[in-house]
Design an enzyme around this catalytic site. Structure first.
Site: not given
Length: 359
Positions: A57-59, A99, A203, A244, A254-255
């Site tokens: 995970r993480g762009a 995603r 996270q 993201d 973003n998250k």
């Protein structure tokens, strides 16, 4: 995930993902902080599963995994020097759609596919180039963001707040916002970092706290809903987050929870800085209204550590991201620039302005 669980017993790599003899090796982020476990991904199905299940995970990281996934497919569909391009492009489409919000995934897959006509070795070479570039890009963006914060608070130690995970786990190496925080700490400029736990999958609590601990940076965890209270009590000098997807006007996806942080920071006159590579910009989107926000499974909210905590059948609203309007963002630091949305839109900077600092 079926297969792909063979432990890697070699020393921990600096990078969160790599290529090893025809397989993709990644840190399984679902296992942290209890276990540092590596996954060996040998098929495109496993790569897609790793991305959708948040093992990766993480762009930036999912983009790089996608590019390596294209290389994996190119090798699997090559026979007698001929590549079945249709099959590889089909795999690439599945990877891109794993995603939908993070623009880096489609960008990296598209870039890898661009070398497909030259054969699998060229596709892999492009993916490996992206891995190398990512470390350099992140270092440059992190240093630029650290310079911004240092210029705003010359000679003063700072108290920072961050959300989700934006360190080396979310990238190939170094990290974005967390990379900037660690850089500031190495300069002796960090008093403390408040880490949002980042519900529903923690996270921040699981990954960011782990990375800060490894780096020796002082931190405290806080529940997401305590962040505004911390600002009100004067415990936060600056907020640093990742992204993201960034629209042309500076709106940032973003998250989930980032938007609320930006509102609270604006209320208290606290600089709100986004750190992200240029590959996260989607300049074909005029503003954030066109960003597709992924909604994830209800069990991420109704269950906690495998235990049901909500009534059976409870309806759930579980967006993985939110969109923060550009007007609430003080600056966006990338490897190439410092973008100040308020200035670009001709409005007066608010109390959270970072002022005239070098770009």
């Amino acid at each position: 995930m079926k297969g792909g669980r063979e432990p890697v017993t070699s020393p921990r790599p600096r990078a969160s993902l790599s290529w090893d003899d025809g397989t993709i090796v990644v840190v399984d982020q679902r296992a942290l902080p209890g276990e540092y476990r590596m996954l060996r991904l040998e098929t495109v199905d496993q790569v897609v599963d790793a991305i959708t299940s948040l093992a990766v995970r993480g762009a930036p990281a999912i983009g790089l995994a996608g590019a390596l996934g294209v290389a994996l497919s190119a090798y699997r569909h090559c026979s007698d020097g001929m590549t079945d391009e249709a099959a590889v492009r089909s795999d690439a489409a599945r990877l891109s759609s794993a995603r939908p919000t993070a623009v880096n995934l489609a960008w990296a897959v598209r870039r890898a596919v661009g070398r497909l006509a030259e054969g699998p070795e060229a596709v892999l070479a492009e993916a490996m180039t992206m891995l190398d570039e990512d470390a350099v890009v992140n270092r440059t963006a992190a240093e630029r963001a650290a310079d911004l914060v240092e210029a705003q608070f010359p000679g003063e130690p700072v108290r920072l707040l961050t959300h989700c995970n934006t360190g080396r786990l979310a990238t190939a190496a170094v990290g974005t916002a967390l990379g900037a925080i660690i850089e500031l700490s190495e300069r002796g400029r960090v008093t403390e970092v408040l880490v949002d736990e980042t519900r529903p999958l923690l996270q921040g609590a699981r990954l960011t706290a782990w990375e800060l601990g490894e780096a020796g940076v002082p931190y405290r965890l806080c529940v997401d809903s305590a962040a505004a209270a911390a600002m009100a009590q004067g415990l936060v000098d600056c907020v640093l987050v990742g992204a993201d997807r960034i629209a042309a006007n500076g709106d940032v996806a973003n998250k989930i929870g980032t938007y609320g942080l930006a509102v609270a920071a604006a209320r208290h006159g606290i600089p709100f800085v986004v750190v992200a590579p240029e590959s996260t910009w989607d300049r074909e989107l005029a503003d954030g209204s066109g960003i597709v926000v992924e909604e994830r499974a209800s069990t991420e909210v109704t269950d906690f550590a495998g235990v049901e905590v909500a009534p059976a059948g409870a309806a759930v609203f579980n967006p993985a991201f939110d969109v923060t309007p550009a007007e609430l963002i003080t600056a966006i630091a990338s490897e190439d620039q410092v973008f100040r949305p308020q200035v670009s839109q001709g409005t007066s900077p608010g109390a959270g302005s970072l002022g005239e600092v070098p770009a």
